[in-house]
Design a protein around this motif. Sequence first.
Motif, PDB file in Angstrom:
ATOM      1  N   GLY A   1       0.816  -1.203   0.000  1.00 43.54           N
ATOM      2  CA  GLY A   1       0.000   0.000   0.000  1.00 43.54           C
ATOM      3  C   GLY A   1       0.853   1.258   0.000  1.00 43.54           C
ATOM      4  N   THR A   2       0.191   2.420  -0.031  1.00 42.59           N
ATOM      5  CA  THR A   2       0.901   3.690  -0.135  1.00 42.59           C
ATOM      6  C   THR A   2       0.383   4.700   0.893  1.00 42.59           C
ATOM      7  OG1 THR A   2      -0.655   4.542  -1.793  1.00 42.59           O
ATOM      8  CG2 THR A   2       1.319   3.409  -2.608  1.00 42.59           C
ATOM      9  N   ILE A   3       1.276   5.648   1.236  1.00 42.85           N
ATOM     10  CA  ILE A   3       0.945   6.763   2.119  1.00 42.85           C
ATOM     11  C   ILE A   3       1.453   8.028   1.445  1.00 42.85           C
ATOM     12  CG2 ILE A   3       1.209   7.795   4.406  1.00 42.85           C
ATOM     13  CD1 ILE A   3       2.215   4.991   5.346  1.00 42.85           C
ATOM     14  N   THR A   4       0.584   9.027   1.320  1.00 42.70           N
ATOM     15  CA  THR A   4       1.012  10.313   0.769  1.00 42.70           C
ATOM     16  C   THR A   4       0.646  11.435   1.730  1.00 42.70           C
ATOM     17  OG1 THR A   4      -1.050  10.584  -0.481  1.00 42.70           O
ATOM     18  CG2 THR A   4       0.809   9.566  -1.639  1.00 42.70           C
ATOM     19  N   VAL A   5       1.497  12.456   1.770  1.00 41.98           N
ATOM     20  CA  VAL A   5       1.258  13.666   2.541  1.00 41.98           C
ATOM     21  C   VAL A   5       1.255  14.823   1.552  1.00 41.98           C
ATOM     22  CG1 VAL A   5       2.127  15.212   4.335  1.00 41.98           C
ATOM     23  CG2 VAL A   5       2.349  12.730   4.609  1.00 41.98           C
ATOM     24  N   PHE A   6       0.099  15.461   1.380  1.00 43.51           N
ATOM     25  CA  PHE A   6      -0.077  16.493   0.361  1.00 43.51           C
ATOM     26  C   PHE A   6       0.452  16.007  -0.983  1.00 43.51           C
ATOM     27  CE2 PHE A   6      -0.196  18.981   4.313  1.00 43.51           C
ATOM     28  CZ  PHE A   6      -1.391  19.651   4.133  1.00 43.51           C
ATOM     29  N   ASP A   7       0.053  14.788  -1.335  1.00 39.82           N
ATOM     30  CA  ASP A   7       0.365  14.125  -2.601  1.00 39.82           C
ATOM     31  C   ASP A   7       1.834  13.752  -2.767  1.00 39.82           C
ATOM     32  OD1 ASP A   7      -2.185  13.917  -3.488  1.00 39.82           O
ATOM     33  OD2 ASP A   7      -2.065  15.513  -4.984  1.00 39.82           O
ATOM     34  N   GLU A   8       2.628  13.876  -1.737  1.00 42.91           N
ATOM     35  CA  GLU A   8       4.018  13.435  -1.795  1.00 42.91           C
ATOM     36  C   GLU A   8       4.111  12.055  -1.154  1.00 42.91           C
ATOM     37  OE1 GLU A   8       8.533  14.903  -0.661  1.00 42.91           O
ATOM     38  OE2 GLU A   8       6.802  16.123  -0.110  1.00 42.91           O
ATOM     39  N   ASP A   9       4.649  11.103  -1.880  1.00 39.48           N
ATOM     40  CA  ASP A   9       4.730   9.726  -1.410  1.00 39.48           C
ATOM     41  C   ASP A   9       5.760   9.621  -0.282  1.00 39.48           C
ATOM     42  OD1 ASP A   9       4.802   6.998  -1.049  1.00 39.48           O
ATOM     43  OD2 ASP A   9       4.955   6.518  -3.173  1.00 39.48           O
ATOM     44  N   VAL A  10       5.290   9.187   0.905  1.00 41.04           N
ATOM     45  CA  VAL A  10       6.195   8.998   2.046  1.00 41.04           C
ATOM     46  C   VAL A  10       6.228   7.537   2.479  1.00 41.04           C
ATOM     47  CG1 VAL A  10       5.865  11.369   2.847  1.00 41.04           C
ATOM     48  CG2 VAL A  10       4.403   9.542   3.761  1.00 41.04           C
ATOM     49  N   THR A  11       5.736   6.642   1.639  1.00 37.47           N
ATOM     50  CA  THR A  11       5.659   5.229   1.977  1.00 37.47           C
ATOM     51  C   THR A  11       7.039   4.682   2.317  1.00 37.47           C
ATOM     52  OG1 THR A  11       3.858   5.033   0.358  1.00 37.47           O
ATOM     53  CG2 THR A  11       4.797   2.988   1.222  1.00 37.47           C
ATOM     54  N   GLY A  12       7.156   4.107   3.507  1.00 40.25           N
ATOM     55  CA  GLY A  12       8.409   3.477   3.895  1.00 40.25           C
ATOM     56  C   GLY A  12       9.491   4.426   4.370  1.00 40.25           C
ATOM     57  N   GLN A  13       9.219   5.720   4.409  1.00 35.61           N
ATOM     58  CA  GLN A  13      10.232   6.662   4.862  1.00 35.61           C
ATOM     59  C   GLN A  13      10.417   6.582   6.370  1.00 35.61           C
ATOM     60  OE1 GLN A  13       9.630  10.668   3.477  1.00 35.61           O
ATOM     61  NE2 GLN A  13       9.762  10.107   1.320  1.00 35.61           N
ATOM     62  N   GLN A  14      11.604   6.978   6.854  1.00 34.45           N
ATOM     63  CA  GLN A  14      11.910   6.980   8.271  1.00 34.45           C
ATOM     64  C   GLN A  14      11.180   8.127   8.976  1.00 34.45           C
ATOM     65  OE1 GLN A  14      13.884   4.552   9.896  1.00 34.45           O
ATOM     66  NE2 GLN A  14      13.439   3.627   7.890  1.00 34.45           N
ATOM     67  N   PRO A  15      10.977   8.007  10.301  1.00 37.86           N
ATOM     68  CA  PRO A  15      10.242   9.052  11.036  1.00 37.86           C
ATOM     69  C   PRO A  15      10.783  10.455  10.818  1.00 37.86           C
ATOM     70  CG  PRO A  15      10.527   7.139  12.438  1.00 37.86           C
ATOM     71  CD  PRO A  15      11.319   6.862  11.192  1.00 37.86           C
ATOM     72  N   GLU A  16      12.114  10.622  10.793  1.00 32.45           N
ATOM     73  CA  GLU A  16      12.669  11.962  10.599  1.00 32.45           C
ATOM     74  C   GLU A  16      12.391  12.499   9.201  1.00 32.45           C
ATOM     75  OE1 GLU A  16      16.041   8.954   9.942  1.00 32.45           O
ATOM     76  OE2 GLU A  16      14.343   9.242  11.316  1.00 32.45           O
ATOM     77  N   GLN A  17      12.293  11.598   8.218  1.00 30.02           N
ATOM     78  CA  GLN A  17      11.958  12.029   6.860  1.00 30.02           C
ATOM     79  C   GLN A  17      10.496  12.455   6.780  1.00 30.02           C
ATOM     80  OE1 GLN A  17      13.334   8.212   5.143  1.00 30.02           O
ATOM     81  NE2 GLN A  17      14.638   9.427   3.784  1.00 30.02           N
ATOM     82  N   VAL A  18       9.622  11.695   7.425  1.00 28.36           N
ATOM     83  CA  VAL A  18       8.201  12.056   7.445  1.00 28.36           C
ATOM     84  C   VAL A  18       8.022  13.387   8.176  1.00 28.36           C
ATOM     85  CG1 VAL A  18       5.903  11.353   8.206  1.00 28.36           C
ATOM     86  CG2 VAL A  18       7.513   9.631   7.351  1.00 28.36           C
ATOM     87  N   ALA A  19       8.772  13.581   9.260  1.00 28.79           N
ATOM     88  CA  ALA A  19       8.684  14.832  10.018  1.00 28.79           C
ATOM     89  C   ALA A  19       9.063  16.022   9.155  1.00 28.79           C
ATOM     90  CB  ALA A  19       9.575  14.761  11.250  1.00 28.79           C
ATOM     91  N   ARG A  20      10.039  15.833   8.284  1.00 23.16           N
ATOM     92  CA  ARG A  20      10.452  16.933   7.402  1.00 23.16           C
ATOM     93  C   ARG A  20       9.373  17.276   6.387  1.00 23.16           C
ATOM     94  NH1 ARG A  20      15.811  14.698   7.954  1.00 23.16           N
ATOM     95  NH2 ARG A  20      15.570  13.390   6.106  1.00 23.16           N
ATOM     96  N   ARG A  21       8.404  16.408   6.200  1.00 28.57           N
ATOM     97  CA  ARG A  21       7.277  16.702   5.304  1.00 28.57           C
ATOM     98  C   ARG A  21       6.180  17.467   6.036  1.00 28.57           C
ATOM     99  NH1 ARG A  21      11.035  15.255   3.032  1.00 28.57           N
ATOM    100  NH2 ARG A  21      11.290  13.608   1.478  1.00 28.57           N
TER     101      ARG A  21
END
Length: 285
Positions: free
Chosen positions: A94-114
């Motif tokens: 499956g997939t996860i996007t934040v404001f249409d930017e794919d964050v699937t599988g990214q580390q917590p610090e990478q998601v935080a930067r989004r």
Amino acid sequence: MTSADQEERHASDAARPAERGGADDGPDGGAVTAGGRVAVRTRALTKVFRGFRAVDSVDLEVREGTVHALVGPNGAGKTTLFNLLTGFVTPTSGTITVFDEDVTGQQPEQVARRGVARSFQITSLFETLTSREHVELALQGLTSQGFRFWRSEKLLGRHRARVDELLGQVGLTPLAEKPVGLLAYGQKRALEMALVLALDPRVMLLDEPTAGMGIEDVDRTIELVRRIAAGRTVVFVDHNMHVVGSLADRVTVLQQGRVLAEGAYDEVRNDERVITAYLGEADHA
């Protein structure tokens, strides 16, 4: 984040109501539906632990500027879904996007930067440090100096104005110099929200923000979340239906890792499936 960046963010926040409508794309490329831009979206999101499907093909849409609650009985998959959204767990598919930017599988610090920040159900604070020192450290960690604050006594002091602002937002100004170990439980949870706000997130995820609180603290926390939600998107998990009904614009009910129902609070609480699976049990507890 520089002052110029903050001014740009505040200007964007102020313009958000005008951005909602039926257009296909938002001003920064985010998808727009009839109810506003989609801040967080999952598609067929699944997490399997040794054959157990903790999250099973979940499709979720969280609209920008809304407060969205995730509820369900114990074992429904709420915490796993939260951990997937924030990068603490990697999806099986499956997939996860934040404001249409794919964050699937990214580390917590990478998601935080989004622009995504979260609180945790269990408090994790330094008992001997003051509220002010906690927020100073959080702000220092965002700079190029990281947590190497001991290199200069001026580093932490330069954040004083922002620290005062954040402590004021969560009602802790009178307790700024008090060691955290002497704070009441509800005050500690308020401090944790100040630490989340220090990241200046676009999306805040709050994991059971009222867990373990007495009635007075619960009502204060409801008002606090209302204040800090202004201009932001909030996703939260809570077992207290009073909290959910008071705060949520939209509710997603999970059962055995799947979406059982979704809609406004009054809609889902009257859904026979939900009454059977969860809300009915809570009402008769």
